[in-house]
Structure formats: structure tokens, C-alpha cells
Design an enzyme around this catalytic site. Structure first.
Site, mmCIF file in Angstrom:
data_model
loop_
_atom_site.group_PDB
_atom_site.id
_atom_site.type_symbol
_atom_site.label_atom_id
_atom_site.label_comp_id
_atom_site.label_asym_id
_atom_site.label_seq_id
_atom_site.Cartn_x
_atom_site.Cartn_y
_atom_site.Cartn_z
ATOM 1 N N ARG A 101 -7.016 -2.481 -2.216
ATOM 2 C CA ARG A 101 -5.841 -1.860 -1.597
ATOM 3 C C ARG A 101 -5.059 -2.868 -0.769
ATOM 4 O O ARG A 101 -3.820 -2.858 -0.774
ATOM 5 C CB ARG A 101 -6.265 -0.681 -0.711
ATOM 6 C CG ARG A 101 -5.085 -0.038 0.001
ATOM 7 C CD ARG A 101 -5.467 1.226 0.736
ATOM 8 N NE ARG A 101 -4.320 1.756 1.475
ATOM 9 C CZ ARG A 101 -4.327 2.915 2.123
ATOM 10 N NH1 ARG A 101 -5.410 3.668 2.124
ATOM 11 N NH2 ARG A 101 -3.251 3.343 2.757
ATOM 12 N N TYR A 152 5.195 12.089 1.524
ATOM 13 C CA TYR A 152 5.285 10.804 0.829
ATOM 14 C C TYR A 152 6.701 10.486 0.360
ATOM 15 O O TYR A 152 7.005 9.329 0.041
ATOM 16 C CB TYR A 152 4.309 10.781 -0.357
ATOM 17 C CG TYR A 152 2.885 10.568 0.071
ATOM 18 C CD1 TYR A 152 2.328 9.292 0.128
ATOM 19 C CD2 TYR A 152 2.082 11.645 0.447
ATOM 20 C CE1 TYR A 152 1.025 9.087 0.544
ATOM 21 C CE2 TYR A 152 0.774 11.451 0.864
ATOM 22 C CZ TYR A 152 0.251 10.177 0.908
ATOM 23 O OH TYR A 152 -1.049 9.983 1.331
ATOM 24 N N ASN A 173 -7.082 8.651 -6.769
ATOM 25 C CA ASN A 173 -5.655 8.314 -6.783
ATOM 26 C C ASN A 173 -5.350 7.194 -7.779
ATOM 27 O O ASN A 173 -6.227 6.390 -8.093
ATOM 28 C CB ASN A 173 -5.219 7.889 -5.375
ATOM 29 C CG ASN A 173 -4.904 9.074 -4.492
ATOM 30 O OD1 ASN A 173 -4.333 10.054 -4.947
ATOM 31 N ND2 ASN A 173 -5.279 8.993 -3.228
ATOM 32 N N CYS A 197 -4.834 17.742 -4.294
ATOM 33 C CA CYS A 197 -4.298 16.979 -3.176
ATOM 34 C C CYS A 197 -4.062 17.971 -2.044
ATOM 35 O O CYS A 197 -3.724 19.134 -2.292
ATOM 36 C CB CYS A 197 -2.992 16.289 -3.562
ATOM 37 S SG CYS A 197 -2.263 15.277 -2.238
ATOM 38 N N ASP A 198 -4.248 17.519 -0.818
ATOM 39 C CA ASP A 198 -4.065 18.434 0.306
ATOM 40 C C ASP A 198 -2.656 18.406 0.879
ATOM 41 O O ASP A 198 -2.306 19.262 1.690
ATOM 42 C CB ASP A 198 -5.071 18.130 1.422
ATOM 43 C CG ASP A 198 -4.991 16.694 1.911
ATOM 44 O OD1 ASP A 198 -4.577 15.819 1.124
ATOM 45 O OD2 ASP A 198 -5.350 16.423 3.061
ATOM 46 N N HIS A 217 2.351 13.621 -4.762
ATOM 47 C CA HIS A 217 3.036 12.792 -3.762
ATOM 48 C C HIS A 217 4.528 12.673 -4.043
ATOM 49 O O HIS A 217 5.182 11.737 -3.585
ATOM 50 C CB HIS A 217 2.405 11.399 -3.661
ATOM 51 C CG HIS A 217 1.039 11.411 -3.038
ATOM 52 N ND1 HIS A 217 0.303 10.275 -2.810
ATOM 53 C CD2 HIS A 217 0.269 12.445 -2.571
ATOM 54 C CE1 HIS A 217 -0.859 10.594 -2.251
ATOM 55 N NE2 HIS A 217 -0.890 11.910 -2.095
#
Length: 464
Positions: A107, A261, A161, A182-183, A212
């Protein structure tokens, strides 16, 4: 009664064990899932949890946290750990996938390569999300094949993801038995409802888009759409995170409330400047924070739960901090961080399937004509009815031209990324970068791809 409903009923009557396998079982957020399972005291609940991970140290640390969570709780789901994928999958009723290919080290590379080229590198949005997808999808596809062979009747709940992209890539092997979660959408809907003093559990959220990349276009309670009322009330909008993040004027202009997002799209210049102004990216912060947690836990396994709780509190408080600073949104309050995240979505989904308890959840599933701008097989994020037969999308209002344009562009990026991961085609990977709305140059797209190939060995097939 359908065959799947008969099976569920028979299992419940017989008191059969229900097993959950968590892929990425050494992940930091796994205790949230286990906490949700501990709160479920109904018949037919999950009785055993098998954690799978390739990292034994992380696996042992999270196993210690879970056992301390279960201390004093009668009939808590039994926890076991394994580094053998096939062993983890055999006999599973549900498979929860939350893997992170390349770890947080990957990441940080996703972020830094992009930032060095003047592009946002968030892990699921833009260049970072594409790089993450390119190295994750081949592993996800291998896992899907093993699940189909070893646990063909298992339901797969995907949180890996980029969730929508990974879910769509797994469908050819698993069909509708893989569902993405997804929350963010449910959290947005809940916060919006509470801002109006509504019972969030009884409201219907007219929400649609991609993972997102979606918008709340209606908030229905008592047969009335209350969203116009919310958009007209600056005080109510200022009472929750998305209202402060985007600002009342922009939300009224849109006529909807975007997923958090979308701040990366609507305020791209400001966010890029904010991220580049800080020495430590989000990925680097989490890498340092979690490395310290796992190291401390290895030395103090008896304090695993307390160490995890302390680390989690710091993690949640700093979520999307750059975007909140741009909007002068202040610190996250308790309502913004209230329980009910992805672990509750996962629990609700499993209960609805296992007990044939009809539920309405916002999920990542095949479009099936729900949004007319996309084909039937495109994975979208929309409200669904869930029962023993799986998830079926509900009718929602159609996207505006602006929303449809952005969704269609990003869906093309997702599919080019999937094509590149399946075929190893550099041209497909280059298209994915060049077509993304947050990457404004084909030349930059090529440099991004080369930058990731140079630092991520798994992307060697895309070398020019």
C-alpha cells in the site's frame, strides 16, 4: 419452499455446526468480525471460526485477541488457525475474504509512486486502486477456484479491496454465491437518518453506484422521501461527517449525498495538495502502527486485546484525516465512529442467508438491469433483498447523467484491470490507468505503470 430454504430449515432443527472461514485471518480488523459473532446469540449462529493467513506471526496475534474477546462468554465460536488454504476451505459454510496482497508495504508503494507523479494514490481510488487490483486479482481468482472445488456450497463474502472489482472477477468461478460488502453506504445512510432524528433501522436508502463511488439519492421513511428536507437544513447537514465533508452548498447543488470516497473526485486538487504536504502517508502510518502492534503482541500475548483496542482507537480517529482537514470538518465524533461497520453488514448477510431471515442491505452484486447505463453482469453497489437464496438487487432511482458518466468510466477501468490481471496484457493495464478520471495524461499513465512494475515484483508481466 425452495431447496435452499429446506436445507436451512433442516440444519437449524438439527443444530448443525456452522463454520466461517476468514481469509486474511491475521488482518487487524478481524476482531471486529468476531465481536459481531459474539453478539449473535440466536439459534444456528456461527459455531466455529477458522483463520487463514500466510503470516504465522500475525495469525497468532489475532488468534490471541479473539480468544481474549471470548473470555467468559459461553458457547463462543471456537477459533482455530491455519496457513493451509485447502484446510481452511474444506467444510466451510461461509468464507469471508479480507486478504491484503503485498501487505501494507504494498500500500505504501501504491501511494508513493502515484504521489511522486502528481497523482492521488489512495488504495481503492485511482492509480493506487488499480495497482492494488493488479496484484490482488490473480490471488483472488486462485482462491475462487479453490473455493469452487473444495466448498462449492459455501457463500463467499468479499471484503477484499477493491471490493467491487474483486467481486466481479470472482463471479465466473463462484456465480452469485460471492457477494461484496462495504460499510460506507450503510454508514452514510445511518448517519443521514440520525441527523433527521429518524429510526435508521426502518428507513430505506435509495443508494446506487459502484463500490466507493455511489450516492444517496433518497431517504425514505413512512412512505416519504426525507432527503430534500435534509438537504435544505444546514444544521442537520453539519451534524454528520459527509455533510461537513462536502459542505451544504455542494450537496444542495448535487441534490444527493455522495459516498465519502467521492471527496477524492470532487476535491481532487485540494486532497492531492493535502496528502503531498504531509511526510507520512496513510499507508505508511498504518504500516508503522500495525507493525508495532504485532511486535508488542508477540512479546505480550496476554495483553493482546488491550493492545488491539488501543491501536484501533487511534486508527479510527485518523481515518480520512486529510479530507476532513480540507473541509474543516473537525475530528470524527462518536456518532461517525459508532458500531455498525462492515462486520455488522457481514453478520446481517450471513444471518439472512443461514436463517432465511429477509433483510435489506446495500451490497455489491450483479446489476441485472437495476442501473440502465450498465450491462446485467456489471457488479454494482445497490440495496438488495437477502434471504436463503442470496441477494437480489432492489429497484432504485436511475443515475443522473453526471453520476452515470462517472460510474461508466470507472467500470471501464475496473474491467480493463480485470482483463490485465487475467491475461497479463500490458495494453489492458495501461488502458486502466489512462482511462481513470483522476489520471489526466496517457504519458503519466505509462509512467505510473512502469513505476509500479519497478517496485512490485508481482507486476513483472506488465514490464514494457
Amino acid at each position: 419452499m425452495r431447496w435452499s430454504e429446506l436445507v436451512v430449515a433442516e440444519l437449524a432443527e438439527a443444530g448443525v455446526q456452522v463454520r466461517l472461514t476468514i481469509l486474511g485471518g491475521g488482518g487487524f480488523r478481524v476482531p471486529l468480525v468476531y465481536s459481531a459473532l459474539l453478539s449473535d446469540r440466536g439459534e444456528g449462529r456461527i459455531t466455529s471460526v477458522r483463520l487463514y493467513d500466510t503470516d504465522r506471526t500475525r495469525l497468532a496475534a489475532i488468534g490471541s485477541v479473539l480468544r481474549q474477546q471470548a473470555s467468559g462468554i459461553a458457547d463462543a465460536p471456537v477459533v482455530t488457525e491455519t496457513t493451509d488454504l485447502d484446510e481452511a476451505l474444506r467444510g466451510a459454510d461461509f468464507v469471508f475474504s479480507a486478504i491484503r496482497v503485498g501487505g501494507l508495504e504494498g500500500r505504501t508503494i501504491d501511494e508513493r509512486v502515484a504521489l511522486d507523479l502528481g497523482v492521488l494514490g489512495q488504495e481503492t481510488v485511482g492509480a493506487g486502486g488499480i495497482a492494488y487490483g493488479l496484484r490482488t486479482l490473480p490471488v483472488a481468482l486462485e482462491i475462487a477456484t479453490r473455493i469452487a472445488a473444495l466448498a462449492p456450497d459455501a457463500w463467499v463474502i468479499n471484503f477484499t479491496n477493491p471490493a467491487g472489482m474483486v467481486t466481479e472477477a470472482m463471479i465466473p468461478a463462484l456465480g452469485d454465491r460471492v457477494i461484496g460488502i462495504c460499510d460506507s453506504p450503510s454508514g452514510l445512510g445511518r448517519r443521514a437518518a440520525l441527523a433527521l432524528g429518524l429510526d435508521a433501522s426502518k428507513a430505506f436508502y435509495d443508494y446506487a453506484g459502484l463500490n466507493h463511488l455511489g450516492w444517496l439519492r433518497g431517504l425514505h421513511a413512512g412512505g416519504v422521501d426525507r432527503l430534500p428536507e435534509l438537504l435544505a437544513d444546514p444544521a442537520a447537514l453539519g451534524a454528520f461527517e459527509e455533510g461537513r465533508l462536502f459542505g451544504a452548498d455542494w450537496l444542495r447543488t448535487l441534490g444527493s449525498i455522495p459516498n465519502e470516497y467521492l471527496h477524492y473526485y470532487y476535491f481532487a486538487r485540494e486532497t492531492l495538495a493535502a496528502v503531498r504536504s504531509v511526510e507520512t502517508t496513510r499507508g505508511k502510518f498504518l504500516l508503522e502502527q500495525q507493525s508495532a502492534f504485532y511486535a508488542e503482541t508477540a512479546g505480550q500475548p496476554e495483553n493482546a486485546l488491550a493492545l488491539w483496542q488501543r491501536t484501533r482507537a487511534e486508527r479510527e480517529a485518523t481515518y480520512m484525516v486529510e479530507s476532513r482537514e480540507i473541509a474543516d470538518a473537525g475530528e470524527r465524533d462518536e456518532r461517525d465512529m459508532a458500531a455498525g461497520g462492515y462486520e455488522q453488514v457481514a453478520l446481517s448477510l450471513m444471518r439472512a442467508i443461514a436463517h432465511n431471515e429477509r433483510a435489506s442491505l446495500i451490497l455489491n452484486v450483479r446489476n441485472r438491469g437495476t442501473l440502465r447505463h450498465l450491462d446485467d453482469d456489471a457488479v454494482v453497489e445497490v440495496p438488495c433483498t437477502v434471504d436463503a437464496n442470496g441477494a437480489r438487487p432492489l429497484t432504485v432511482s436511475q443515475l443522473t447523467d453526471h453520476q452515470a458518466g462517472l460510474v461508466s468510466a470507472v467500470k471501464a477501468v475496473e474491467r480493463s484491470t480485470i482483463e490485465a490481471a487475467v491475461t497479463g496484457s500490458r495494453s489492458s493495464a495501461l488502458r486502466a490507468f489512462a482511462w481513470h478520471p483522476l489520471i489526466d495524461s496517457v504519458t503519466t499513465a505509462g509512467r505510473l505503470l512502469d513505476g509500479y512494475v519497478a517496485q512490485l515484483p508481482t507486476l513483472a508481466p506488465f514490464r514494457s
